[in-house]
Design a protein around this motif. Sequence first.
Motif, short mmCIF file in Angstrom:
data_model
loop_
_atom_site.label_atom_id
_atom_site.label_comp_id
_atom_site.label_asym_id
_atom_site.label_seq_id
_atom_site.Cartn_x
_atom_site.Cartn_y
_atom_site.Cartn_z
N MET A 1 34.88 41.25 37.94
CA MET A 1 34.77 39.80 38.11
C MET A 1 35.98 39.27 38.90
SD MET A 1 32.79 37.37 37.53
CE MET A 1 32.60 35.69 37.18
N GLU A 2 37.16 39.80 38.60
CA GLU A 2 38.38 39.36 39.28
C GLU A 2 38.28 39.59 40.79
OE1 GLU A 2 42.20 37.95 40.05
OE2 GLU A 2 41.15 37.83 38.14
N ARG A 3 37.70 40.71 41.18
CA ARG A 3 37.54 41.02 42.60
C ARG A 3 36.62 40.03 43.30
NH1 ARG A 3 36.48 47.12 44.65
NH2 ARG A 3 37.85 46.83 46.40
N LYS A 4 35.52 39.68 42.63
CA LYS A 4 34.56 38.72 43.19
C LYS A 4 35.22 37.35 43.30
CE LYS A 4 29.91 36.98 42.55
NZ LYS A 4 28.72 36.97 41.70
N GLU A 5 35.99 36.97 42.30
CA GLU A 5 36.70 35.68 42.32
C GLU A 5 37.71 35.65 43.46
OE1 GLU A 5 39.91 33.25 39.59
OE2 GLU A 5 38.46 34.53 38.59
N THR A 6 38.45 36.72 43.63
CA THR A 6 39.43 36.80 44.71
C THR A 6 38.75 36.74 46.07
OG1 THR A 6 40.94 38.08 43.33
CG2 THR A 6 41.30 38.18 45.70
N LEU A 7 37.63 37.42 46.23
CA LEU A 7 36.90 37.38 47.50
C LEU A 7 36.43 35.96 47.80
CD1 LEU A 7 35.71 38.79 49.96
CD2 LEU A 7 33.68 39.30 48.58
N GLY A 8 35.92 35.27 46.79
CA GLY A 8 35.50 33.87 46.96
C GLY A 8 36.67 33.00 47.38
N GLU A 9 37.82 33.22 46.75
CA GLU A 9 39.02 32.45 47.12
C GLU A 9 39.42 32.71 48.57
OE1 GLU A 9 41.14 32.28 42.73
OE2 GLU A 9 41.87 33.69 44.22
#
Length: 127
Positions: A1-9
């Motif tokens: 989830m952290e990776r997806k959040e970072t990509l979105g950011e």
Amino acid sequence: MERKETLGEIIRFGIVGVIAVAIHYGVYWVLQHWINVNVAYTLGYFVSFLFNYYLSAHYTFKESTSTRNGAGFAGAHIFNYFLQIGLFNFFLWIGMHRLLAPFAVLLIAVPTNFLIVRFVFKHFRRS
């Protein structure tokens, strides 16, 4: 989830960044015809900074604006400004055209700025 959040950011940071760069460069491009290029660059940076803070908080990192993250954002951008103005003058000094130098600056300053601003919004959240 952290990776997806970072990509979105990163994607949202890029969108906000493109708009902020357009504002910065637009102000710079207009003013550099009449005033010193460093003053024009600085004024463009300041105008884009105001826009950038609001959208970075609300859109990029989905945080509320606060005195705490505002101070952190300003601190990050003071560092970023000096990095950019130093690089800008370096590129002018080596002979790069004054209309191209801002783009060369961005190649170095944008990734650096993302890391600093992300840190600010992740570590200076409203309590």
